[in-house]
Write a protein that holds these residues in place. Sequence first.
Motif, PDB file in Angstrom:
ATOM      1  N   GLU A   1      29.499  13.807   1.690  1.00 11.84           N
ATOM      2  CA  GLU A   1      28.456  13.210   0.865  1.00 11.84           C
ATOM      3  C   GLU A   1      28.709  13.571  -0.598  1.00 11.84           C
ATOM      4  OE1 GLU A   1      24.782  14.721   2.524  1.00 11.84           O
ATOM      5  OE2 GLU A   1      24.432  12.795   3.524  1.00 11.84           O
ATOM      6  N   LEU A   2      28.240  12.715  -1.486  1.00 12.13           N
ATOM      7  CA  LEU A   2      28.429  12.918  -2.915  1.00 12.13           C
ATOM      8  C   LEU A   2      27.079  13.049  -3.616  1.00 12.13           C
ATOM      9  CD1 LEU A   2      31.211  10.231  -3.478  1.00 12.13           C
ATOM     10  CD2 LEU A   2      31.537  12.706  -3.298  1.00 12.13           C
ATOM     11  N   ARG A   3      27.109  13.590  -4.825  1.00 13.81           N
ATOM     12  CA  ARG A   3      25.900  13.675  -5.640  1.00 13.81           C
ATOM     13  C   ARG A   3      26.250  13.351  -7.075  1.00 13.81           C
ATOM     14  NH1 ARG A   3      22.597  19.101  -5.359  1.00 13.81           N
ATOM     15  NH2 ARG A   3      21.004  17.745  -6.286  1.00 13.81           N
ATOM     16  N   MET A   4      25.306  12.757  -7.772  1.00 13.72           N
ATOM     17  CA  MET A   4      25.453  12.575  -9.207  1.00 13.72           C
ATOM     18  C   MET A   4      24.907  13.820  -9.905  1.00 13.72           C
ATOM     19  SD  MET A   4      26.908   9.662  -9.328  1.00 13.72           S
ATOM     20  CE  MET A   4      26.876   9.326 -11.103  1.00 13.72           C
ATOM     21  N   ALA A   5      25.307  13.992 -11.141  1.00 16.38           N
ATOM     22  CA  ALA A   5      24.807  15.118 -11.929  1.00 16.38           C
ATOM     23  C   ALA A   5      24.578  14.653 -13.366  1.00 16.38           C
ATOM     24  CB  ALA A   5      25.798  16.278 -11.910  1.00 16.38           C
ATOM     25  N   VAL A   6      23.394  14.988 -13.904  1.00 13.00           N
ATOM     26  CA  VAL A   6      23.073  14.715 -15.305  1.00 13.00           C
ATOM     27  C   VAL A   6      23.184  16.043 -16.046  1.00 13.00           C
ATOM     28  CG1 VAL A   6      21.342  13.866 -16.919  1.00 13.00           C
ATOM     29  CG2 VAL A   6      21.505  12.870 -14.620  1.00 13.00           C
ATOM     30  N   ALA A   7      23.923  16.042 -17.146  1.00 11.07           N
ATOM     31  CA  ALA A   7      24.159  17.310 -17.835  1.00 11.07           C
ATOM     32  C   ALA A   7      24.420  17.091 -19.319  1.00 11.07           C
ATOM     33  CB  ALA A   7      25.348  18.036 -17.196  1.00 11.07           C
ATOM     34  N   GLY A   8      24.235  18.163 -20.075  1.00 16.38           N
ATOM     35  CA  GLY A   8      24.518  18.151 -21.502  1.00 16.38           C
ATOM     36  C   GLY A   8      24.995  19.522 -21.944  1.00 16.38           C
ATOM     37  N   ALA A   9      25.566  19.603 -23.114  1.00 20.41           N
ATOM     38  CA  ALA A   9      26.070  20.872 -23.642  1.00 20.41           C
ATOM     39  C   ALA A   9      24.918  21.742 -24.136  1.00 20.41           C
ATOM     40  CB  ALA A   9      27.047  20.596 -24.778  1.00 20.41           C
ATOM     41  N   PRO A  10      25.072  23.074 -24.069  1.00 21.22           N
ATOM     42  CA  PRO A  10      24.029  23.964 -24.610  1.00 21.22           C
ATOM     43  C   PRO A  10      23.684  23.638 -26.064  1.00 21.22           C
ATOM     44  CG  PRO A  10      25.627  25.220 -23.329  1.00 21.22           C
ATOM     45  CD  PRO A  10      26.173  23.825 -23.434  1.00 21.22           C
ATOM     46  N   ALA A  11      24.691  23.279 -26.858  1.00 21.55           N
ATOM     47  CA  ALA A  11      24.433  22.957 -28.268  1.00 21.55           C
ATOM     48  C   ALA A  11      23.527  21.742 -28.405  1.00 21.55           C
ATOM     49  CB  ALA A  11      25.759  22.706 -28.999  1.00 21.55           C
ATOM     50  N   TYR A  12      23.661  20.796 -27.484  1.00 19.48           N
ATOM     51  CA  TYR A  12      22.825  19.583 -27.530  1.00 19.48           C
ATOM     52  C   TYR A  12      21.356  19.951 -27.328  1.00 19.48           C
ATOM     53  CZ  TYR A  12      20.789  15.124 -26.072  1.00 19.48           C
ATOM     54  OH  TYR A  12      19.980  14.019 -25.954  1.00 19.48           O
ATOM     55  N   PHE A  13      21.086  20.906 -26.427  1.00 17.11           N
ATOM     56  CA  PHE A  13      19.694  21.237 -26.095  1.00 17.11           C
ATOM     57  C   PHE A  13      19.051  22.183 -27.112  1.00 17.11           C
ATOM     58  CE2 PHE A  13      21.202  20.061 -21.752  1.00 17.11           C
ATOM     59  CZ  PHE A  13      20.327  19.002 -21.553  1.00 17.11           C
ATOM     60  N   ARG A  14      19.817  22.642 -28.080  1.00 14.19           N
ATOM     61  CA  ARG A  14      19.212  23.504 -29.101  1.00 14.19           C
ATOM     62  C   ARG A  14      18.227  22.738 -29.972  1.00 14.19           C
ATOM     63  NH1 ARG A  14      24.797  25.556 -30.260  1.00 14.19           N
ATOM     64  NH2 ARG A  14      25.124  27.265 -28.768  1.00 14.19           N
ATOM     65  N   THR A  15      18.399  21.440 -30.063  1.00 13.79           N
ATOM     66  CA  THR A  15      17.509  20.639 -30.919  1.00 13.79           C
ATOM     67  C   THR A  15      16.716  19.601 -30.123  1.00 13.79           C
ATOM     68  OG1 THR A  15      19.344  19.096 -31.357  1.00 13.79           O
ATOM     69  CG2 THR A  15      19.017  20.913 -32.916  1.00 13.79           C
TER      70      THR A  15
ATOM     71  N   TRP B   1      16.417  15.086  -9.049  1.00 14.11           N
ATOM     72  CA  TRP B   1      16.458  13.618  -9.013  1.00 14.11           C
ATOM     73  C   TRP B   1      17.842  13.102  -8.599  1.00 14.11           C
ATOM     74  CZ3 TRP B   1      12.665   9.979  -9.587  1.00 14.11           C
ATOM     75  CH2 TRP B   1      11.409  10.445  -9.993  1.00 14.11           C
ATOM     76  N   CYS B   2      18.676  13.990  -8.110  1.00 15.38           N
ATOM     77  CA  CYS B   2      20.047  13.605  -7.725  1.00 15.38           C
ATOM     78  C   CYS B   2      20.335  14.043  -6.285  1.00 15.38           C
ATOM     79  CB  CYS B   2      21.058  14.228  -8.679  1.00 15.38           C
ATOM     80  SG  CYS B   2      20.898  13.721 -10.400  1.00 15.38           S
ATOM     81  N   PRO B   3      19.783  13.340  -5.293  1.00 17.07           N
ATOM     82  CA  PRO B   3      20.022  13.706  -3.891  1.00 17.07           C
ATOM     83  C   PRO B   3      21.412  13.257  -3.443  1.00 17.07           C
ATOM     84  CG  PRO B   3      18.732  11.706  -3.979  1.00 17.07           C
ATOM     85  CD  PRO B   3      18.884  12.166  -5.405  1.00 17.07           C
ATOM     86  N   PRO B   4      21.911  13.806  -2.341  1.00 20.26           N
ATOM     87  CA  PRO B   4      23.202  13.368  -1.810  1.00 20.26           C
ATOM     88  C   PRO B   4      23.132  11.915  -1.322  1.00 20.26           C
ATOM     89  CG  PRO B   4      22.529  15.476  -0.864  1.00 20.26           C
ATOM     90  CD  PRO B   4      21.335  14.912  -1.564  1.00 20.26           C
ATOM     91  N   PHE B   5      24.285  11.243  -1.331  1.00 18.76           N
ATOM     92  CA  PHE B   5      24.370   9.873  -0.811  1.00 18.76           C
ATOM     93  C   PHE B   5      25.688   9.718  -0.047  1.00 18.76           C
ATOM     94  CE2 PHE B   5      25.862   9.899  -5.211  1.00 18.76           C
ATOM     95  CZ  PHE B   5      27.093   9.264  -5.124  1.00 18.76           C
ATOM     96  N   PRO B   6      25.797   8.679   0.804  1.00 18.07           N
ATOM     97  CA  PRO B   6      27.009   8.521   1.628  1.00 18.07           C
ATOM     98  C   PRO B   6      28.277   8.482   0.785  1.00 18.07           C
ATOM     99  CG  PRO B   6      25.294   7.029   2.373  1.00 18.07           C
ATOM    100  CD  PRO B   6      24.797   7.635   1.105  1.00 18.07           C
ATOM    101  N   GLY B   7      29.287   9.219   1.241  1.00 14.52           N
ATOM    102  CA  GLY B   7      30.541   9.311   0.502  1.00 14.52           C
ATOM    103  C   GLY B   7      31.483   8.166   0.809  1.00 14.52           C
ATOM    104  N   TYR B   8      32.772   8.392   0.574  1.00 12.93           N
ATOM    105  CA  TYR B   8      33.761   7.331   0.669  1.00 12.93           C
ATOM    106  C   TYR B   8      34.122   7.000   2.114  1.00 12.93           C
ATOM    107  CZ  TYR B   8      34.410   7.907  -4.334  1.00 12.93           C
ATOM    108  OH  TYR B   8      34.197   7.958  -5.692  1.00 12.93           O
ATOM    109  N   HIS B   9      34.355   5.707   2.329  1.00 13.41           N
ATOM    110  CA  HIS B   9      34.804   5.193   3.623  1.00 13.41           C
ATOM    111  C   HIS B   9      36.040   4.316   3.418  1.00 13.41           C
ATOM    112  CE1 HIS B   9      30.806   6.484   4.799  1.00 13.41           C
ATOM    113  NE2 HIS B   9      31.034   6.155   6.049  1.00 13.41           N
TER     114      HIS B   9
END
Length: 297
Positions: free
Chosen positions: A163-177, A265-273
Amino acid sequence: MRREELVDLNAFLTVAEEQSFTRAAAKLGTSQSALSHTVRRLETRLGVRLLTRTTRSVVPTEAGERLLGTLRPALDTIGAQLASLSELREKPAGTIRITTGEHAANTVLWPALERLLPDYPDIHVELSVDSGLTDIVTERFDAGVRLGEALAKDMIATRIGPELRMAVAGAPAYFRTRPVPATPQDLAGHQCINLRLLSSGGLYAWELEKDGREVRVRAEGQLAFNNVPMIVRAATAGFGLCCVMEDQIAAHLADGRLVRVLEDWCPPFPGYHLYYPSRRQPSAAFALLVEALRYRA
């Protein structure tokens, strides 16, 4: 049917698929004039024109399209039967053509091929890396790779990855402001780095889900790429948030170059077939590859 009639039909099919007498002649190992003569002989015998010739291309007529509709499945069946004869050899052999996306090619297909192919030098594999939803029957691929949720119902599908998951992320510097987003709606106040889809030309809508509630976010931002590594690079440089496969930024999350948000908000979903037509009779080489790719949790 006489032997020369089979030769004529194969010549017509090759020209129709290549849309060029020059390319078809090179593929068949004959001259362009000889090939043209063969096709004209077939047209004369049938009493209809099969191909329309222009200065730029060669396309089938209505009669040619009808003949192609009969020839392709018949010759595919013959080809599958011939390929199955490789089972009588000491080792499996043959060429296997697979269409796949870049992520699946790197994370699933290549690791399996790297283990398998050294022991089977007579097996040849061609990977066509393309993010589009290729019609494997029309394009004459042996198989394709897609996510489990996008498979056609008339195909045989074998799970080849977890199974795969998406991930939302940003750099620590981005979240400083900027505040850390708590819900998908909060993304409206953020710089989001978009992915331009090669298949449709549109921007990927971020697909988020929690407790059965699905949200598709049309993210806005200063940057868009059609390449995931560039998206990750821009995110680590502090230009905004990225939404990519979890494993594509695992190292960045581990060493702190990126900070994950909206994880709930990023649950697992079916992977590659791996998928292929149900009517296909697998060769020994193809069956061996399927077993090598089959996912075992």
